[in-house]
Design an enzyme around this catalytic site. Structure first.
Site, mmCIF file in Angstrom:
data_model
loop_
_atom_site.group_PDB
_atom_site.id
_atom_site.type_symbol
_atom_site.label_atom_id
_atom_site.label_comp_id
_atom_site.label_asym_id
_atom_site.label_seq_id
_atom_site.Cartn_x
_atom_site.Cartn_y
_atom_site.Cartn_z
ATOM 1 N N ASP A 25 0.879 -1.172 0.000
ATOM 2 C CA ASP A 25 0.000 0.000 0.000
ATOM 3 C C ASP A 25 0.916 1.222 0.000
ATOM 4 O O ASP A 25 1.494 1.571 1.026
ATOM 5 C CB ASP A 25 -0.899 -0.037 1.249
ATOM 6 C CG ASP A 25 -1.775 1.213 1.365
ATOM 7 O OD1 ASP A 25 -1.704 2.084 0.473
ATOM 8 O OD2 ASP A 25 -2.513 1.315 2.368
ATOM 9 N N LYS A 87 3.070 11.230 -3.391
ATOM 10 C CA LYS A 87 1.997 10.620 -4.176
ATOM 11 C C LYS A 87 1.117 11.681 -4.834
ATOM 12 O O LYS A 87 0.573 11.454 -5.908
ATOM 13 C CB LYS A 87 1.170 9.738 -3.241
ATOM 14 C CG LYS A 87 0.144 8.857 -3.929
ATOM 15 C CD LYS A 87 -0.469 7.928 -2.896
ATOM 16 C CE LYS A 87 -1.546 7.036 -3.478
ATOM 17 N NZ LYS A 87 -2.076 6.120 -2.453
ATOM 18 N N GLU A 190 -7.163 0.595 -4.645
ATOM 19 C CA GLU A 190 -7.198 0.505 -3.181
ATOM 20 C C GLU A 190 -8.555 0.026 -2.642
ATOM 21 O O GLU A 190 -8.597 -0.884 -1.822
ATOM 22 C CB GLU A 190 -6.773 1.842 -2.558
ATOM 23 C CG GLU A 190 -5.273 2.053 -2.710
ATOM 24 C CD GLU A 190 -4.824 3.494 -2.573
ATOM 25 O OE1 GLU A 190 -5.637 4.340 -2.164
ATOM 26 O OE2 GLU A 190 -3.658 3.784 -2.883
ATOM 27 N N ASP A 212 -13.116 5.296 0.797
ATOM 28 C CA ASP A 212 -11.686 5.277 1.108
ATOM 29 C C ASP A 212 -11.111 6.689 1.102
ATOM 30 O O ASP A 212 -10.844 7.255 0.051
ATOM 31 C CB ASP A 212 -10.982 4.384 0.072
ATOM 32 C CG ASP A 212 -9.472 4.282 0.301
ATOM 33 O OD1 ASP A 212 -8.959 4.929 1.241
ATOM 34 O OD2 ASP A 212 -8.811 3.564 -0.458
#
Lengths: 636, 175
Positions: A25, A87, A190, A212
């Site tokens: 992850d 990210k 994800e 999420d």
């Protein structure tokens, strides 16, 4: 957390056949690596027992790097060279970055944002870095952790990405993995990873929503879980909305409440850290005290109440509900159709988020999984399956979608959609083009991603140049361009002139990505910097690859050997034997060549096997197997 | 199995407009469970490539048959009776007038921000469309009247687009 206790003792693969695969992850704030051990998904921790790795990299003047907690500790001291939340920068241009001015980095081209081209780059003490290289450093640390814990080189990794990541962001993630020396088994969305972990654990059946909210991204996926099939019906989100933004709101509130003058990069980083701490504190308390001593000597002493926090973040929470509505509509469903809402990502711990989601779905969200770990655990479970470690009866299938429509620029700057959003992947679509001038031999195609009608409102993905079109009169050429989206959600383009059969040459100029040459250069650089012997490592990897191929072919021969004639079987076995001998040697190039030979010998075999599988599926034999599998869960 | 076989053959389904959605879903999943790239992630390059092609092919076929409009268009295509999208000039005047009225209602509701009205329009349109699809089923499967079926398909192309625009307007109001 108990996961996947389906395998009976003695049913799982023998230890020496168990292939080392991990799920990663790669988060905005923190990253994790997990694997399946003895049928159980577990998160791997570092030597101090810490499972999270802060996604922070500090670049030092001597070319060295600090990754994780060490780097995080230095972020207020050395903010310019310490990259956090890389990210958010993946596959993005300078003009795309929100709050750029409050970031402490030295962006290349910051003096002329409109003129800046390609993905953002940062000047650091260790040289100019792309977010891809920063992410690669995080992945390298996780790979080292996993290899130390598992005691050998990994055959591959499943790396998770936000479902709402566009093609450039996905490609950037895959490039980072390549730089880190990881073989990517799959890029997995994800929320889908979370659904696997939740679904298998709870034998869930029916329509589920996965909400999420991570450090820097928000995803909503609507899935139908049925008899071992995880089918994503629709997905939506915002790839620039996450827990970081809540910190940013607290930060702005602090500036105002304490009447602070413009801050140095160090002080800004310090207050952002305090903001994050206050946010986390408010999950269990009504008031969070905030104190900080600034470099200027000034003391910040504030109290943030839940009421104020809820008020200043109200619009952020509301911003997550819009994509939820859209995803439900895309799936053709109503709130009442949703059986459960799985909460993922540390930011879903905030009470106001829990409340808003509960109110919208008219049910309490499901919080029985650790929101920080569930994605990594799901990814590990999938990696285990993809690596071929599955035990008998332990099987499921993911059907995922692309989050954003793919389109082409047409006359007048308009977009023609070629693959609509929420199409199940892999997907392909062919489109015919013609020339508009006599003797025209080249053509440019501009691919964009997004839902809007104007090219300027969509993300530019790449410009393709088709060359080598045979000269013909205008309108006579028929150039068939095929857009293929693979199971990682990545686009590939191929072109062929139909009347002559000439394969047009496609050159890709990614708008916000790295070219193959750039990646090759970075690989060379990174090898020069790493202490371990790059050549040895490459050889080792080739040997692992060779072993993987041999095992794959042997298992195919075992189940479907009768599809080959005695002569063909002899040739395949000969190629296996040759590869086995070569793989024992030290010559990497010879191993690669022997692998190519074995691939070539098994090409027809592969086609026949596929054919047999489909026939078997249609003959209904698979039906019984599926029924058997269904009994692991509760039948509807 | 022939890679270029038609979509109905691929799923071993009779070539007809009326189909059993549950059977289609089941067959789609059964084949996908055999050919999907996830089943070949650890296989060699050749098998991975084949798997990608097959899984793409199966998805394409499923998309074409799952929804009634593409299914009707595909059946007409198989019968050598392609529906020209540019043929809208041939639409009868009353149909075009009705379309204009619908569009007016949508843009008025959108301008006034009346989400409930838009949702009402959505449901009314949807139920009207379902009757028209029943009619297409009769024309294609019972009467074999390709000419009339193609005409109805062309009308439904208008209506599907209208429905999309209504949904778009609802989404715009939510934002």
């Amino acid at each position: 957390m108990a996961l996947l206790q389906i395998a009976e003792p003695g049913e799982s693969a023998a230890p020496h056949q168990h292939k080392l695969a991990v799920g990663i992850d790669l988060g905005t704030t923190n990253s994790l690596v997990a694997t399946v051990r003895s049928g159980l998904a577990v998160v791997l921790s570092d030597e101090l027992g810490r499972t999270l790795l802060p996604s922070v990299v500090r670049y030092l003047p001597d070319g060295g790097t600090q990754v994780g907690f060490d780097a995080q500790e230095q972020q207020s001291v050395d903010p310019r060279n310490t990259v956090v939340s890389a990210k958010r920068l993946m596959g993005r241009g300078l003009a795309d970055i929100a709050h750029r001015e409050s970031m402490p980095y030295d962006f290349v081209g910051a003096e002329d944002v409109q003129g800046a081209q390609g993905m953002v780059r940062l000047r650091t003490a260790g040289g100019v870095k792309t977010p891809v290289e920063v992410s690669a450093d995080v992945l390298r640390a996780l790979r080292a952790r996993a290899e130390a814990a598992l005691g050998g080189p990994l055959v591959g990794a499943v790396i998770t990405v936000p479902a709402y990541f566009d093609d450039a962001q996905r490609q950037a993630t895959k490039d980072a993995a390549r730089l880190a020396g990881l073989s990517v088994l799959r890029l997995l969305n994800e929320p889908t990873a979370a659904a696997i972990a939740y679904g298998l654990d709870n034998a869930a059946e029916g329509v589920y929503a996965v909400y999420d909210l991570g450090g820097g991204t928000f995803d909503i996926s609507i899935l139908n879980l049925s008899k071992g099939i995880f089918e994503v019906l629709a997905t939506g989100g915002d790839s620039a909305l996450g827990g970081d933004d809540f910190d940013q709101r607290i930060f702005c509130w602090m500036l105002e409440a304490a009447k602070l003058k413009p801050l140095s990069a160090e002080d800004a980083r310090l207050l952002l850290t305090r903001a994050r701490e206050a946010k986390e504190y408010l999950t269990f308390h009504g008031v969070a005290p905030i104190t900080a001593r600034l470099n200027s000597g000034e003391l910040v002493d504030l109290k943030l109440t839940t009421e104020i926090f809820t008020e200043i973040t109200q619009t952020l929470v509301a911003k997550t509900i819009q994509p939820v509505k859209k995803a439900l509509r895309d799936a053709g469903l109503q709130v009442a159709d949703v059986k459960g809402v799985v909460m993922v990502g540390g930011a879903t711990r905030m009470p106001q988020v829990q409340r808003a989601v509960g109110e919208f779905f008219k049910q309490d969200p499901l919080n029985n999984l650790d929101p920080d770990k569930v994605v990594a655990l799901g990814a590990a479970t999938q990696a285990n399956l993809l690596a071929g470690n599955r035990a008998a009866g332990d099987d499921w299938l993911l059907l995922d979608v692309i989050p954003l429509s793919l389109g082409l620029e047409t006359m007048g700057g308009l977009v023609e959609k070629i693959i609509p959003r929420n199409s199940t992947i892999p997907a392909a679509r062919a489109q015919e083009f013609t020339t508009f001038r006599d003797g025209q031999t080249a053509m440019a195609v501009h691919v964009v991603q997004g839902e809007r009608e104007l090219v300027t409102d969509c993300r530019s993905l790449a410009r393709f140049e088709l060359r080598g079109i045979p000269p013909m009169v205008a309108g006579a050429a028929r150039i068939r361009v095929t857009f293929q989206v693979d199971a990682d959600g990545l686009l590939a383009v191929a072109a062929r002139e139909q009347t002559s059969g000439v394969e047009a040459n496609v050159t890709v100029k990614p708008s916000y990505g790295l070219s193959d040459d750039e990646i090759a250069g970075m690989l060379k650089d990174s090898m020069a910097h790493t202490k371990d012997d790059a050549m040895r490592r490459a050889l080792k990897e080739a040997q692992v690859e060779a072993q993987r191929l041999i095992e794959a072919v042997q298992s195919a021969l075992k189940s479907d050997g009768e599809l080959l004639s005695a002569e063909e079987l002899g040739r395949v076995e000969g190629a296996i034997a040759k590869l086995q001998t070569t793989a024992l040697g030290e010559n990497r190039r010879h191993i690669t060549l022997a692998m190519d030979d074995l691939e070539a010998e098994t090409k027809d075999f592969a086609a026949r096997r596929m054919d047999k599988s489909i026939r078997r599926a249609l003959a209904g034999r698979k039906v019984d197997e599926l029924k058997e599998f269904g009994s692991h869960g509760e039948n509807k | 199995m022939d890679f270029s076989a038609d979509h109905f053959t691929l799923f071993s389904l009779p070539r007809a407009f009326r189909l059993d959605a549950a059977t289609l879903d089941r067959k789609y999943r059964e084949i996908q469970a055999q050919v999907h790239p996830d089943k070949f992630a650890h296989a060699g390059d050749a098998e991975r490539r084949l798997s990608l092609q097959w899984a793409t092919r199966v998805n394409e076929a499923y998309q074409a048959l799952k929804k009634p409009l593409p299914r009707a268009q595909y059946l007409l295509h198989l019968a050598g009776h392609d529906v020209g999208a540019e043929n809208n000039t041939a639409m009868p005047a009353d149909f075009l007038i009705e379309q204009m009225e619908w569009r007016e209602a949508v843009s008025e509701a959108r301008a006034a921000g009346e989400q409930h009205e838009l949702e009402h329009l959505h449901h009314r349109l949807k139920s009207g469309m379902s009757e028209r699809y029943d009619e297409i089923g009769e024309l294609l499967d019972d009467a074999g009247d390709l000419e009339q079926a193609a005409d109805r398909v062309r009308r439904l192309m208008f209506l599907e687009k209208l429905l999309f625009e209504i949904d778009d307007a609802i989404a715009a109001l939510e934002e």
